[in-house]
Scaffold this active site. Structure first.
Site, short mmCIF file in Angstrom:
data_model
loop_
_atom_site.label_atom_id
_atom_site.label_comp_id
_atom_site.label_asym_id
_atom_site.label_seq_id
_atom_site.Cartn_x
_atom_site.Cartn_y
_atom_site.Cartn_z
N ASP A 10 0.63 -0.94 -0.36
CA ASP A 10 0.17 0.18 -0.21
C ASP A 10 0.66 1.62 0.25
O ASP A 10 0.45 2.13 1.32
CB ASP A 10 -1.27 0.03 1.59
CG ASP A 10 -0.44 0.14 2.77
OD1 ASP A 10 0.82 -0.54 2.76
OD2 ASP A 10 -0.57 0.17 3.62
N ASP A 15 6.65 1.26 1.71
CA ASP A 15 6.28 0.73 0.40
C ASP A 15 7.33 0.49 -0.58
O ASP A 15 7.29 -0.30 -1.36
CB ASP A 15 5.04 0.06 -0.16
CG ASP A 15 4.40 0.04 1.85
OD1 ASP A 15 3.51 -0.84 1.69
OD2 ASP A 15 3.59 1.17 2.51
N ASN A 39 -2.98 2.85 3.54
CA ASN A 39 -1.77 4.22 3.92
C ASN A 39 -3.36 4.81 3.51
O ASN A 39 -3.13 6.17 4.09
CB ASN A 39 -0.69 4.26 3.37
CG ASN A 39 0.70 3.22 4.17
OD1 ASN A 39 -0.14 3.11 5.46
ND2 ASN A 39 1.19 2.61 4.21
N THR A 125 3.41 -5.98 2.42
CA THR A 125 3.57 -4.93 3.59
C THR A 125 2.76 -3.64 3.25
O THR A 125 2.80 -2.37 4.37
CB THR A 125 4.65 -4.46 3.20
OG1 THR A 125 4.37 -4.09 1.65
CG2 THR A 125 5.93 -4.98 2.49
N PHE A 166 -0.57 -0.60 12.40
CA PHE A 166 -1.64 -0.33 11.32
C PHE A 166 -2.35 -1.77 10.15
O PHE A 166 -3.11 -1.54 10.62
CB PHE A 166 -0.89 0.79 11.06
CG PHE A 166 -1.79 1.54 9.84
CD1 PHE A 166 -2.65 2.26 10.08
CD2 PHE A 166 -1.64 0.50 8.57
CE1 PHE A 166 -3.52 2.72 9.32
CE2 PHE A 166 -2.47 1.16 7.43
CZ PHE A 166 -3.31 2.74 7.48
N ASN A 167 -0.63 -2.67 10.00
CA ASN A 167 -1.34 -3.14 9.07
C ASN A 167 -2.05 -4.02 9.47
O ASN A 167 -3.14 -4.76 8.70
CB ASN A 167 -0.27 -3.36 8.50
CG ASN A 167 0.12 -3.23 7.63
OD1 ASN A 167 0.41 -1.56 7.10
ND2 ASN A 167 1.97 -3.18 7.16
N HIS A 240 9.49 0.64 7.58
CA HIS A 240 9.70 -0.49 8.15
C HIS A 240 9.19 -1.75 7.28
O HIS A 240 10.33 -2.80 7.21
CB HIS A 240 7.31 -0.29 8.16
CG HIS A 240 7.16 0.71 9.63
ND1 HIS A 240 7.30 0.33 10.82
CD2 HIS A 240 7.31 1.96 9.03
CE1 HIS A 240 7.39 1.64 11.20
NE2 HIS A 240 6.85 2.29 10.53
N ASP A 241 9.18 -1.26 5.51
CA ASP A 241 8.40 -2.60 4.34
C ASP A 241 9.51 -3.34 4.43
O ASP A 241 9.77 -4.50 3.89
CB ASP A 241 7.38 -1.81 3.62
CG ASP A 241 6.10 -1.54 4.48
OD1 ASP A 241 6.20 -2.04 5.73
OD2 ASP A 241 5.70 -0.58 3.62
C1 PIR Z 1 3.32 3.39 8.88
C2 PIR Z 1 2.12 2.86 8.57
C3 PIR Z 1 0.54 3.27 8.79
C4 PIR Z 1 0.96 4.21 10.42
C5 PIR Z 1 2.20 4.81 10.50
N1 PIR Z 1 2.46 5.42 11.88
C6 PIR Z 1 3.57 4.42 10.23
C7 PIR Z 1 2.78 1.21 7.52
C8 PIR Z 1 3.25 1.33 6.29
O1 PIR Z 1 3.83 1.64 5.14
C9 PIR Z 1 4.38 -0.40 7.27
O2 PIR Z 1 3.73 -0.85 5.78
C10 PIR Z 1 3.21 -0.58 8.39
N2 PIR Z 1 1.58 0.65 8.33
C11 PIR Z 1 3.74 -0.03 9.52
O3 PIR Z 1 3.04 0.29 10.75
CA CA Z 2 2.70 -0.56 4.38
#
Ligand code: PIR
Ligand code: CA
Length: 313
Positions: A10, A15, A39, A125, A166-167, A240-241
Site C-alpha cells: 500500500d 513500501d 495507507n 507490507t 497499523f497493518n 518498516h517495509d
Molecule cells: C507506517 C504505516 C502506517 C501508519 C504509520 N504511523 C506508519 C504503514 C507502513 O507502510 C508499514 O507497512 C506499516 N503501515 C507500519 O505500521
Molecule cells: Ca505498508
C-alpha cells in the site's frame, strides 16, 4: 537462483523503498506487485506502486489492484504519516504501462498455482485483506507458497493503538486468517522495524549516489522524517517495509524467535494486537510455523538498501 517474490503493498513511503530493494537486489526476483487499500485509498496506492516501478525502470513487473477495504471493519488511512496522496513529498514520473486486468486476489492464486510448488515467497507490507481472501478462495496456496514474510504486528508497543500495529489493526480479521494458516510465516513487526531508522547519515549515503532515483528516495525520506517528527517520538523515520524484503534476501540480517502468534479480535483496548506466546523454551519449526523478528543488523540492512538503489541507476 534468485527467489521469486510477490509484494502485496500500500505505497506508502516505506513500501516504495521495499519495492526498490526487491528490484535492485539480485537475490530476489519481483514477479509482481499487488495492492491493497491501507495507507491511502486503493486508487492512490495503486497509482503510487506503478509510479515507483516506473521510476525504477521496471516496466515489465505487473501491478494488480486488490481489495479497497478491510474484510469486516471500516477502512482507515494513514494520511498523517504518508500524506494525502499516500506518497507525499516526491514527484514521480507518470506511469505509462497499463494496470493489470485481473483482480489481485485472482492473480495471486493463478500465479502461485501455476508456478513450481514452494517457489513463491509472499511479502505483504500492507493490511492482509488480499492474502486472507486468496487463501479462503484457494486453500491450496498454503502448500504451494514457499513462505510468508510480512511487515505487520508488534509484540511490545504498537503504532495505531498502544498495543497494535497499523497493518494488523486496520484488518485484524484478515490478519487472523493469515497468521493461523500452516505456511511458514515470519512476522517482521514494529519490534524489528523501529530499529531501521533512516538517519541523516544513511540518507547522505543515498544522496551521494547522485541519481534521479536516489533523489526521489531522499525526497520521500524528508517527508517521512517530518511526518514522524510531528509525533515527537522518532527523530528519524523507521523504514518498516523493506525489512521484510531484507529478510527474504538474507535471513541473517535479523534474529528471529519462533513462537505461536495470535491476533486479538475482540479486546476492548487490544483489538488488532498480535499476541506472541514467548513463554518457555523456543518450539521447533515442525511444531510451530510462526516466528517473530527481534533484532536487526542495522548496518547490513542499510548496506543492502543503498546497494539496491545504486544498482537501479
Ligand atoms: C507506517 C504505516 C502506517 C501508519 C504509520 N504511523 C506508519 C504503514 C507502513 O507502510 C508499514 O507497512 C506499516 N503501515 C507500519 O505500521
Ligand atoms: Ca505498508
Amino acid at each position: 537462483m534468485p527467489k521469486d517474490i510477490i509484494i502485496d503493498c500500500d505505497p506508502g513511503h516505506d513500501d516504495a523503498v521495499a519495492l526498490l530493494l526487491a528490484l535492485g537486489n539480485p537475490e530476489v526476483n519481483l514477479i509482481g506487485v499487488t495492492t491493497v487499500g491501507g495507507n491511502q485509498s486503493l486508487g492512490k496506492v495503486t497509482y503510487n506502486a506503478r509510479a515507483v516501478l516506473e521510476a525504477a525502470g521496471a516496466r515489465d513487473v505487473p501491478v494488480h489492484a486488490g481489495c479497497a477495504r478491510p474484510l469486516v471493519r471500516e477502512g482507515e488511512v494513514a494520511a498523517a504519516i504518508h500524506g494525502e496522496s499516500g506518497l507525499d513529498g516526491v514527484d514521480l514520473p507518470r506511469p505509462v504501462r497499463p494496470l493489470g486486468e485481473a483482480h489481485a486476489v485472482t492473480w495471486l492464486i493463478d500465479t502461485i498455482m501455476a508456478r513450481e510448488p514452494k517457489s513463491v515467497t509472499l511479502v505483504p507490507t500492507g493490511p492482509l485483506t488480499n492474502i486472507a481472501l486468496a487463501v479462503r478462495l484457494e486453500p491450496r496456496i498454503v502448500e504451494r507458497v514457499r513462505e510468508v514474510v510480512l511487515m505487520g504486528g508488534a509484540v511490545r508497543t504498537g503504532n495505531w493503538s498502544p498495543v497494535a500495529e497499523f497493518n494488523v489493526k486496520t484488518d485484524p480479521e484478515a490478519a487472523h486468517i493469515v497468521f493461523h494458516e500452516a505456511w511458514p510465516l515470519t512476522m517482521v513487526g514494529l519490534d524489528l522495524t523501529h530499529q531501521a531508522l533512516c538517519t541523516p547519515e544513511v540518507q547522505a549515503r543515498i544522496a551521494a549516489l547522485g541519481t534521479d532515483l536516489a533523489g526521489h528516495v531522499c525526497n520521500m525520506m524528508d517527508f517521512f522524517r517530518a511526518a514522524y517528527r510531528a509525533d515527537r517520538v522518532f527523530a528519524d523515520p523507521p523504514v518498516h517495509d523493506p525489512c521484510a524484503v531484507a529478510y527474504v534476501i538474507d535471513p541473517g540480517v535479523m534474529t528471529t524467535r519462533r513462537c505461536p502468534i495470535d491476533v486479538e479480535l475482540t479486546g476492548t483496548c487490544t483489538a488488532g494486537m498480535t499476541v506472541a506466546d514467548l513463554r518457555g523454551v523456543e518450539p521447533e519449526a515442525d511444531a510451530c510455523a510462526t516466528q517473530v523478528a527481534v533484532r536487526l543488523d542495522v548496518e547490513a540492512f542499510w548496506d543492502m538498501v543503498v546497494a539496491a538503489i545504486a544498482a537501479l541507476g
